[in-house]
Write a protein that holds these residues in place. Structure first.
Motif, PDB file in Angstrom:
ATOM      1  N   MET A   1      13.092  13.060  -2.493  1.00 44.72           N
ATOM      2  CA  MET A   1      12.999  12.586  -1.109  1.00 44.72           C
ATOM      3  C   MET A   1      11.622  11.979  -0.808  1.00 44.72           C
ATOM      4  SD  MET A   1      14.274  12.064   1.858  1.00 44.72           S
ATOM      5  CE  MET A   1      15.841  12.936   1.764  1.00 44.72           C
ATOM      6  N   TYR A   2      10.591  12.571  -1.360  1.00 40.23           N
ATOM      7  CA  TYR A   2       9.227  12.124  -1.035  1.00 40.23           C
ATOM      8  C   TYR A   2       8.627  11.214  -2.113  1.00 40.23           C
ATOM      9  CZ  TYR A   2       9.211  15.466   2.799  1.00 40.23           C
ATOM     10  OH  TYR A   2       9.498  16.142   3.961  1.00 40.23           O
ATOM     11  N   ARG A   3       9.471  10.743  -3.031  1.00 37.57           N
ATOM     12  CA  ARG A   3       8.954   9.865  -4.072  1.00 37.57           C
ATOM     13  C   ARG A   3       8.456   8.537  -3.494  1.00 37.57           C
ATOM     14  NH1 ARG A   3      13.329  10.562  -9.032  1.00 37.57           N
ATOM     15  NH2 ARG A   3      12.839  12.774  -9.487  1.00 37.57           N
ATOM     16  N   PHE A   4       8.950   8.158  -2.330  1.00 35.71           N
ATOM     17  CA  PHE A   4       8.510   6.904  -1.703  1.00 35.71           C
ATOM     18  C   PHE A   4       7.009   6.901  -1.423  1.00 35.71           C
ATOM     19  CE2 PHE A   4       9.368   9.668   1.878  1.00 35.71           C
ATOM     20  CZ  PHE A   4       8.330   9.384   2.768  1.00 35.71           C
ATOM     21  N   LEU A   5       6.410   8.118  -1.333  1.00 32.95           N
ATOM     22  CA  LEU A   5       4.970   8.192  -1.050  1.00 32.95           C
ATOM     23  C   LEU A   5       4.131   7.632  -2.192  1.00 32.95           C
ATOM     24  CD1 LEU A   5       4.762  11.751   0.570  1.00 32.95           C
ATOM     25  CD2 LEU A   5       4.655   9.541   1.722  1.00 32.95           C
ATOM     26  N   LEU A   6       4.767   7.445  -3.372  1.00 30.76           N
ATOM     27  CA  LEU A   6       4.039   6.920  -4.526  1.00 30.76           C
ATOM     28  C   LEU A   6       4.282   5.437  -4.747  1.00 30.76           C
ATOM     29  CD1 LEU A   6       4.589   9.888  -7.028  1.00 30.76           C
ATOM     30  CD2 LEU A   6       2.630   9.438  -5.543  1.00 30.76           C
ATOM     31  N   THR A   7       5.001   4.807  -3.821  1.00 25.71           N
ATOM     32  CA  THR A   7       5.216   3.362  -3.928  1.00 25.71           C
ATOM     33  C   THR A   7       3.937   2.630  -3.536  1.00 25.71           C
ATOM     34  OG1 THR A   7       6.054   3.262  -1.662  1.00 25.71           O
ATOM     35  CG2 THR A   7       7.668   3.626  -3.424  1.00 25.71           C
ATOM     36  N   PRO A   8       3.743   1.394  -4.013  1.00 22.54           N
ATOM     37  CA  PRO A   8       2.496   0.653  -3.719  1.00 22.54           C
ATOM     38  C   PRO A   8       2.172   0.570  -2.224  1.00 22.54           C
ATOM     39  CG  PRO A   8       3.726  -0.460  -5.433  1.00 22.54           C
ATOM     40  CD  PRO A   8       4.615   0.654  -4.936  1.00 22.54           C
ATOM     41  N   ARG A   9       3.176   0.311  -1.382  1.00 28.90           N
ATOM     42  CA  ARG A   9       2.911   0.173   0.050  1.00 28.90           C
ATOM     43  C   ARG A   9       2.335   1.447   0.636  1.00 28.90           C
ATOM     44  NH1 ARG A   9       6.041   0.937   4.837  1.00 28.90           N
ATOM     45  NH2 ARG A   9       7.803   1.655   3.588  1.00 28.90           N
ATOM     46  N   TRP A  10       2.895   2.579   0.245  1.00 32.95           N
ATOM     47  CA  TRP A  10       2.404   3.853   0.773  1.00 32.95           C
ATOM     48  C   TRP A  10       1.068   4.256   0.135  1.00 32.95           C
ATOM     49  CZ3 TRP A  10       3.750   6.657   4.870  1.00 32.95           C
ATOM     50  CH2 TRP A  10       4.921   6.300   5.527  1.00 32.95           C
ATOM     51  N   LEU A  11       0.864   3.917  -1.107  1.00 34.14           N
ATOM     52  CA  LEU A  11      -0.427   4.214  -1.730  1.00 34.14           C
ATOM     53  C   LEU A  11      -1.563   3.484  -1.015  1.00 34.14           C
ATOM     54  CD1 LEU A  11       0.497   4.166  -5.534  1.00 34.14           C
ATOM     55  CD2 LEU A  11      -0.129   6.162  -4.147  1.00 34.14           C
ATOM     56  N   VAL A  12      -1.305   2.246  -0.609  1.00 35.61           N
ATOM     57  CA  VAL A  12      -2.313   1.500   0.149  1.00 35.61           C
ATOM     58  C   VAL A  12      -2.609   2.214   1.464  1.00 35.61           C
ATOM     59  CG1 VAL A  12      -2.764  -0.643   1.403  1.00 35.61           C
ATOM     60  CG2 VAL A  12      -1.790  -0.726  -0.902  1.00 35.61           C
ATOM     61  N   LEU A  13      -1.556   2.683   2.143  1.00 39.04           N
ATOM     62  CA  LEU A  13      -1.745   3.394   3.398  1.00 39.04           C
ATOM     63  C   LEU A  13      -2.556   4.669   3.187  1.00 39.04           C
ATOM     64  CD1 LEU A  13      -1.196   3.740   6.418  1.00 39.04           C
ATOM     65  CD2 LEU A  13       0.961   4.879   5.815  1.00 39.04           C
ATOM     66  N   HIS A  14      -2.266   5.410   2.121  1.00 37.21           N
ATOM     67  CA  HIS A  14      -3.032   6.635   1.840  1.00 37.21           C
ATOM     68  C   HIS A  14      -4.518   6.321   1.660  1.00 37.21           C
ATOM     69  CE1 HIS A  14       0.888   8.154   1.513  1.00 37.21           C
ATOM     70  NE2 HIS A  14       1.054   8.125   0.186  1.00 37.21           N
ATOM     71  N   VAL A  15      -4.795   5.255   0.896  1.00 37.90           N
ATOM     72  CA  VAL A  15      -6.194   4.883   0.637  1.00 37.90           C
ATOM     73  C   VAL A  15      -6.896   4.508   1.938  1.00 37.90           C
ATOM     74  CG1 VAL A  15      -7.695   3.176  -0.468  1.00 37.90           C
ATOM     75  CG2 VAL A  15      -5.780   4.175  -1.737  1.00 37.90           C
ATOM     76  N   VAL A  16      -6.207   3.748   2.791  1.00 41.02           N
ATOM     77  CA  VAL A  16      -6.798   3.345   4.068  1.00 41.02           C
ATOM     78  C   VAL A  16      -7.143   4.568   4.913  1.00 41.02           C
ATOM     79  CG1 VAL A  16      -6.347   2.191   6.267  1.00 41.02           C
ATOM     80  CG2 VAL A  16      -5.724   1.073   4.126  1.00 41.02           C
ATOM     81  N   VAL A  17      -6.215   5.513   5.002  1.00 39.40           N
ATOM     82  CA  VAL A  17      -6.458   6.717   5.806  1.00 39.40           C
ATOM     83  C   VAL A  17      -7.615   7.525   5.229  1.00 39.40           C
ATOM     84  CG1 VAL A  17      -5.482   8.922   6.559  1.00 39.40           C
ATOM     85  CG2 VAL A  17      -4.094   6.846   6.661  1.00 39.40           C
TER      86      VAL A  17
ATOM     87  N   MET B   1       3.048  11.018  11.225  1.00 39.92           N
ATOM     88  CA  MET B   1       4.202  10.516  11.981  1.00 39.92           C
ATOM     89  C   MET B   1       4.955   9.454  11.195  1.00 39.92           C
ATOM     90  SD  MET B   1       4.268   8.583  15.674  1.00 39.92           S
ATOM     91  CE  MET B   1       3.602   7.090  14.916  1.00 39.92           C
ATOM     92  N   LEU B   2       4.227   8.563  10.525  1.00 40.21           N
ATOM     93  CA  LEU B   2       4.882   7.522   9.730  1.00 40.21           C
ATOM     94  C   LEU B   2       5.660   8.135   8.569  1.00 40.21           C
ATOM     95  CD1 LEU B   2       2.074   4.790   9.608  1.00 40.21           C
ATOM     96  CD2 LEU B   2       4.246   4.674  10.850  1.00 40.21           C
ATOM     97  N   ILE B   3       5.059   9.166   7.935  1.00 40.52           N
ATOM     98  CA  ILE B   3       5.767   9.831   6.830  1.00 40.52           C
ATOM     99  C   ILE B   3       7.029  10.499   7.337  1.00 40.52           C
ATOM    100  CG2 ILE B   3       5.628  11.715   5.160  1.00 40.52           C
ATOM    101  CD1 ILE B   3       2.639  11.094   4.865  1.00 40.52           C
ATOM    102  N   ARG B   4       6.936  11.217   8.453  1.00 43.87           N
ATOM    103  CA  ARG B   4       8.119  11.911   8.992  1.00 43.87           C
ATOM    104  C   ARG B   4       9.186  10.918   9.417  1.00 43.87           C
ATOM    105  NH1 ARG B   4       6.381  16.520  13.172  1.00 43.87           N
ATOM    106  NH2 ARG B   4       8.634  16.848  13.025  1.00 43.87           N
ATOM    107  N   ARG B   5       8.760   9.797   9.982  1.00 44.85           N
ATOM    108  CA  ARG B   5       9.761   8.801  10.398  1.00 44.85           C
ATOM    109  C   ARG B   5      10.459   8.202   9.188  1.00 44.85           C
ATOM    110  NH1 ARG B   5       7.813   3.714  13.861  1.00 44.85           N
ATOM    111  NH2 ARG B   5       7.021   3.094  11.782  1.00 44.85           N
TER     112      ARG B   5
END
Length: 267
Positions: free
Chosen positions: A1-17, A238-242
């Motif tokens: 379910m949470y594998r999407f957190l390792l996609t490029p788009r989400w990795l960029v968001l993690h780095v920004v935060v 919030m973005l992750i939960r959504r």
């Protein structure tokens, strides 16, 4: 379910935060530091303004620089004005009008003097027109005023330059002014509050310094930056939960479709 957190788009968001959070921490700490610095300065200036006057020689002597901690301290000094070496300071607006400060050395003894800023006069018809300056009292006078360090380009933000009309300067710098005088000056100046005897006419007094809020805005900005940390983390969560909710909803809809397809009766 949470594998999407390792996609490029989400990795960029993690780095920004992860970059934004320490940046906001540092910005908040810097604003809090400015708050402490300005509050201490405000308290010191307020104490100096409210302190009773003392003889100037307790705080500064000819050839000695006025300390920053003593700025705006009320002092008294007795002497005779030397009108032959008077100056005016250009580009000193007051109450929305352009004008000049009036500087007159006060000779305090054999070979010693202090510059007195006697106040403000309006500018003439043109920039090069000499202003109308009231004469100071003749004979011995006792001046009460605020002690100020010499102005420099660094502490005033005013750029000094040559080529000015005779008798005009841009900075109240005792070292520079003293080069053309026949006596030693205190390394600063006195901003006149009152004098005895009082003249019939005099320049307008320089307003008392505005102590300000003591860095209150810096405190508010510091709190604001640290609130942004919570907003950044909250928005990230919030973005992750959504995203999880949308994926679960999509899976549920897909499951319903598959169930309906498997139980449907052929025509």
């Amino acid at each position: 379910m949470y594998r999407f957190l390792l996609t490029p788009r989400w990795l960029v968001l993690h780095v920004v935060v992860l970059l934004v959070i320490p940046a906001f921490v540092l910005l908040g700490r810097w604003q809090f530091g400015r708050f402490e610095e300005r509050s201490a300065n405000s308290e010191r200036v307020t104490a100096n303004i409210e302190a009773p006057p003392v003889p100037i020689d307790r705080l500064a002597a000819p050839g000695q620089q006025v300390k920053q901690d003593d700025r705006f301290r009320k002092v008294t000094v007795t002497g005779t004005y030397d009108t032959a070496h008077g100056l005016v300071v250009r580009r000193r607006p007051q109450e929305g009008r352009n004008g000049f400060y009036v500087l007159t050395p006060l000779v305090t003894g054999p070979g010693t003097a202090v510059i007195v800023n006697r106040g403000w006069v309006p500018a003439g018809a043109t920039a090069d027109t000499a202003p109308d300056v009231p004469a100071p009292p003749s004979g011995q006078v006792t001046v009460t005023g605020r002690l100020r360090p010499s102005e420099t380009e660094e502490n005033s933000g005013i750029r000094d330059r040559g080529g000015l009309p005779p008798g005009q300067v841009l900075l109240i710098n005792a070292d520079a002014i003293g080069k053309g005088l026949p006596y030693r000056l205190v390394g600063g100046y006195v901003e006149l509050i009152e004098q005895q005897p009082a003249p019939a006419t005099a320049p307008a007094p320089v307003p008392e310094p505005d102590v300000g809020s003591g860095g209150g805005l810096n405190l508010a900005y510091g709190v604001q930056w640290w609130l942004f940390i919570g907003i950044a983390i909250g928005g990230w969560v919030m973005l992750i939960r959504r995203e999880v909710a949308e994926r679960r909803s999509a899976q549920a809809q897909q499951h319903v479709k598959e169930t309906a397809a498997s139980t449907a009766t052929p025509d």
